[in-house]
Design a protein around this motif. Sequence first.
Motif, short mmCIF file in Angstrom:
data_model
loop_
_atom_site.label_atom_id
_atom_site.label_comp_id
_atom_site.label_asym_id
_atom_site.label_seq_id
_atom_site.Cartn_x
_atom_site.Cartn_y
_atom_site.Cartn_z
N GLY A 112 0.78 -1.23 0.00
CA GLY A 112 0.00 0.00 0.00
C GLY A 112 0.80 1.27 0.00
N ASP A 113 1.98 1.27 0.67
CA ASP A 113 2.78 2.50 0.70
C ASP A 113 4.10 2.34 -0.05
OD1 ASP A 113 3.80 0.79 2.68
OD2 ASP A 113 4.55 2.45 3.88
N GLY A 114 4.24 1.27 -0.82
CA GLY A 114 5.34 1.16 -1.78
C GLY A 114 6.71 0.86 -1.20
N ASP A 115 6.79 0.40 0.05
CA ASP A 115 8.12 0.09 0.57
C ASP A 115 8.43 -1.41 0.53
OD1 ASP A 115 6.49 -0.73 2.67
OD2 ASP A 115 7.25 0.71 4.12
N ARG A 116 7.47 -2.22 0.00
CA ARG A 116 7.70 -3.66 -0.10
C ARG A 116 7.43 -4.14 -1.52
NH1 ARG A 116 4.51 -7.19 3.17
NH2 ARG A 116 2.82 -5.67 3.32
N CYS A 117 8.04 -5.28 -1.86
CA CYS A 117 7.88 -5.83 -3.21
C CYS A 117 7.77 -7.35 -3.12
CB CYS A 117 9.08 -5.45 -4.08
SG CYS A 117 9.00 -6.06 -5.78
N GLY A 118 6.80 -7.91 -3.83
CA GLY A 118 6.65 -9.36 -3.96
C GLY A 118 6.88 -9.77 -5.41
N VAL A 119 7.24 -11.04 -5.62
CA VAL A 119 7.68 -11.49 -6.95
C VAL A 119 6.97 -12.79 -7.36
CG1 VAL A 119 9.66 -12.18 -8.36
CG2 VAL A 119 9.93 -10.42 -6.60
N VAL A 120 6.56 -12.84 -8.62
CA VAL A 120 6.04 -14.05 -9.25
C VAL A 120 6.90 -14.32 -10.48
CG1 VAL A 120 4.10 -15.00 -10.54
CG2 VAL A 120 3.69 -13.78 -8.40
N ASP A 121 7.33 -15.58 -10.69
CA ASP A 121 8.22 -15.86 -11.82
C ASP A 121 7.44 -16.02 -13.12
OD1 ASP A 121 7.29 -18.51 -12.10
OD2 ASP A 121 8.99 -19.39 -11.03
N ASN A 122 8.14 -16.29 -14.21
CA ASN A 122 7.53 -16.32 -15.54
C ASN A 122 6.57 -17.50 -15.74
OD1 ASN A 122 10.36 -17.41 -15.39
ND2 ASN A 122 9.73 -18.39 -17.32
N HIS A 123 6.61 -18.49 -14.85
CA HIS A 123 5.65 -19.60 -14.90
C HIS A 123 4.42 -19.32 -14.03
CE1 HIS A 123 9.10 -22.61 -15.99
NE2 HIS A 123 8.71 -21.87 -17.01
N GLY A 124 4.40 -18.16 -13.38
CA GLY A 124 3.30 -17.86 -12.47
C GLY A 124 3.50 -18.43 -11.08
N GLU A 125 4.72 -18.85 -10.78
CA GLU A 125 5.04 -19.39 -9.46
C GLU A 125 5.29 -18.23 -8.50
OE1 GLU A 125 6.26 -22.68 -6.81
OE2 GLU A 125 5.44 -22.77 -8.85
N GLU A 126 4.56 -18.25 -7.37
CA GLU A 126 4.78 -17.22 -6.35
C GLU A 126 6.06 -17.54 -5.58
OE1 GLU A 126 1.72 -19.08 -5.91
OE2 GLU A 126 0.16 -17.71 -6.60
N ILE A 127 7.01 -16.62 -5.58
CA ILE A 127 8.26 -16.81 -4.86
C ILE A 127 8.21 -15.96 -3.61
CG2 ILE A 127 10.78 -16.78 -5.01
CD1 ILE A 127 10.56 -16.64 -8.03
#
Length: 499
Positions: free
Chosen positions: A260-275
């Motif tokens: 919500g306030d832009g200080d965190r980041c989450g990642v999903v890979d090119n297969h749609g796998e949540e890392i």
Amino acid sequence: MFPKPLPSLTPNTAAYESLPMVKPTGFREYDARWFLGKELNLMGVQAVGMGLGTLIGRMGVKREIVVGHDFRSYSASIKMALVTGLMAAGCKVRDIGLAMSPMAYFAQFELDVPCVAMVTASHNDNGWTGVKMGAQRPVTFGPDEMTALKKIVLEADFDLIGGGSLLFIEDFAGRYIRDLTERPKFSRKLKVVAACGNGTAGAFAPQILEKLGCEVIPLDAELDYTFPRYNPNPEDMKMLHAMAVAVKEHGADVGLGFDGDGDRCGVVDNHGEEIFADKIGVMLARDLTKVHGPSQFVVDVKSTGLFATDPELKRLGATTDYWKTGHSYIKRRVRDLNALAGFEKSGHFFFNAPVGRGYDDGVVTAIAVLDMLDRNPTKSMAELYAEVPKTWGTPTMAPKCADEIKYEVVERITKRFQDMRDHAQRVADHAIVDIVTVNGVRVTASDGTWGLVRASSNKPELVVVVESPVSEKRMRDMFKAVDAVVRENPEVGEYNQTI
């Protein structure tokens, strides 16, 4: 004479409009969070501003402060009430307007101002508000400062010296965007899903990534303080699943999600796998150590054990310090150890020079992930992830527990596990080989499977995380064992999400 704040008042009464209300539990370990209207009113916000300005002066710090606010319907009002309090306490205020939290931290450097007060409830549900504060860039307040602030505010022990001022900084967002984009573009053509959960990052993150040469697919980037689809929280599986669907639909190289306030980041890979973010931390630690040589890292106790066991990190000479969960704790530890970076499972990442300035910025994290891909032009995100040893971990799970009792509950749970170890009792059919109590309790079984229980620092919840290097079954067995101990405490309610 400003009156002492009261812990509760009835809305829609003369008293509510005439007296300050500040619930004491809103002063957390390293920032402040209240439910607006039920725990805090605008006069209460003024009291917090007076208290913050008073504390800054008593710390011997120049009374100059940056303020900003996130995109909630009431945040601008909260900020202006805070500003009136700060000015009454003699502060010169620099208002950067609508902003992500890292923009306020950046403003401390860019404007050469020592202090910051960012009005945000981060990823908390609508209705919550709060303030992230600091007076020693790049670190933010910890328990000592928050305890001192609480005492000043609740006792109305203000230094109301007057003489404050307010200056609005025009187009500060442009300065922040230029700081991140005046560098070479990525040499690799990358298609990126930028998920913003309708939070504040939607106004900034997609255009920054576009300026760096990415093909950007915005996802829920329209600002909407009702958060119509899901909470902007990259630890929330709803957000990660939405990112995964978009990545597969568009054939993207990676999905990047901002809170919500832009200080965190989450990642999903090119297969749609949540890392999960702690695994991203392992990948970035590998990448950064290759670039900068043997390096020190800091991670929180919720994070994967791979930081200590990964053969590649060992080969590269990386060392890791496990520390207390919380953006203020990890930020301060990174500074104190002069570590290259710090990683939290929640997605708060802290990059020291030469990568960053030591504070948490979700967009800087996203750029670091894309730089890693750029340095590996023949490998996909999924291929880089596959190189990390396999473990089976839960998301961060949060059962409800009232602020007034949650720390006592965690003390009971800690003692229960310690008693089990001392009496040679087993956890999930394995011997207990280690218990870490630096932040809650992290109990490790003989096969390396571990479970963590701690009190949330910013919500009326506990936090539970489990990981196994052996199998999914062992992870589930450990969760069942940990949850059984948690359930011995009737004050604990339902989980927000579970496995």
